[in-house]
Design an enzyme around this catalytic site. Sequence first.
Site, mmCIF file in Angstrom:
data_model
loop_
_atom_site.group_PDB
_atom_site.id
_atom_site.type_symbol
_atom_site.label_atom_id
_atom_site.label_comp_id
_atom_site.label_asym_id
_atom_site.label_seq_id
_atom_site.Cartn_x
_atom_site.Cartn_y
_atom_site.Cartn_z
ATOM 1 N N GLU A 56 0.776 -1.337 -0.041
ATOM 2 C CA GLU A 56 0.051 -0.251 0.000
ATOM 3 C C GLU A 56 1.007 1.110 0.039
ATOM 4 O O GLU A 56 0.439 2.233 -0.621
ATOM 5 C CB GLU A 56 -0.851 0.004 1.135
ATOM 6 C CG GLU A 56 -1.932 -1.031 1.299
ATOM 7 C CD GLU A 56 -1.199 -2.327 2.174
ATOM 8 O OE1 GLU A 56 -2.133 -2.905 2.852
ATOM 9 O OE2 GLU A 56 -0.295 -2.719 2.079
ATOM 10 N N THR A 205 22.565 -37.374 0.881
ATOM 11 C CA THR A 205 22.557 -36.525 -0.529
ATOM 12 C C THR A 205 23.895 -35.796 -0.386
ATOM 13 O O THR A 205 24.348 -35.492 -1.267
ATOM 14 C CB THR A 205 21.193 -35.675 -0.701
ATOM 15 O OG1 THR A 205 20.253 -36.357 -0.485
ATOM 16 C CG2 THR A 205 21.303 -34.729 -1.594
ATOM 17 N N ASP A 209 26.253 -36.660 -3.310
ATOM 18 C CA ASP A 209 26.027 -35.771 -4.526
ATOM 19 C C ASP A 209 26.622 -34.646 -4.544
ATOM 20 O O ASP A 209 26.901 -33.858 -5.240
ATOM 21 C CB ASP A 209 24.509 -35.445 -4.818
ATOM 22 C CG ASP A 209 23.611 -36.907 -4.981
ATOM 23 O OD1 ASP A 209 24.230 -37.801 -5.444
ATOM 24 O OD2 ASP A 209 22.696 -36.625 -4.933
#
Length: 351
Positions: A56, A205, A209
Amino acid sequence: MNTEDQDGRWMNMAVELAANGVGLTAPNPCVGAVIVHGNRVIGSGFHEKAGLPHAERNAIADGTARGNAGLFADSTLYVTLEPCSTAGKTPPCTEAILEHHFKRVVYGSEDPNPRHRGAAAEILQRAGIQVTQGILEKECDRLIRGFRLNMLEGRPWVVAKSAMSLDGRISRSPERSQWLTNEKSRAFVHTLRAECDAILTGGNTMRLDNPSLTIRTPDRSVSPLKEQPWRIVLTHDAASIPADSVCLTDEFRDRTLIVENVSSYLELLQNLYSDKKIGTILLEAGGCLVKEFLKAALVDEWVGFYAPIITGGGADGVEGGTFLEREAYLDQPVVRTFGNDVCIRGDVRYR
């Protein structure tokens, strides 16, 4: 065009503006605002980041910069969410609305915070300002679905992302490329990361990876105000995470958190929201952790990429074994293609 159609037209513009703030405003919601005089937009804005002016006030500043402040008293302010009525890092937007004597205020969603809901309408109507609410309510509610969850459950909205073969595997045989999906899909994943405040993964992971878990190659432009997401690693033994992991050594290493031996995923999420103001988390993990979050009914949105490959082996996208006590299904899923890959995205419901 009748008033209802006009209201819908301008509110739709405010919704489009609000979407520019996705991923930037936590712990605040993303909000858009448009000021209309006659049949002309004389100011507009959106909430760009927590701590900066709300939508606003940005719309008012834009209208003032255009030389239109003198028209505000005969104008309508359209805003996607009920204007805030209490002070936080910035003053209440209701004060700015009253200061400029707007003729009418139209908003789509009510404030999901029970302590504030409906307060703005009462304040503005008491001052003689016309208030209309519920315009494009469904579209406005969707913009703040994560914020609503933050307010009502005190935890982040969790988006589970998975890239799988047609037979539900997330890995390929070692002699092949690690990638299942194509470059277009992977670019969209970076855009997903830009929509979130944190990325959560598991220690396995990290060990297998060594991911970066950063925003690098999104398929659309990302605001310069966007910080790299927090990287949260869950593991049983922090010492098992290689010291030379990218997440521990790159320039964003101070935004990596390693959390050991989580006993309650709900409590973890609640702490991340209260301590780090993380409103949305992208779950990028192996099938075991994804299954645990599904079992706890803590996945709120699913983004699944399916590559036109059958591997016949490899790790499962969702760990097998026992069935979920409450099955997860997607509510009104949206299907997109990225080259030959198919992406299915939708909010999760449990039954």
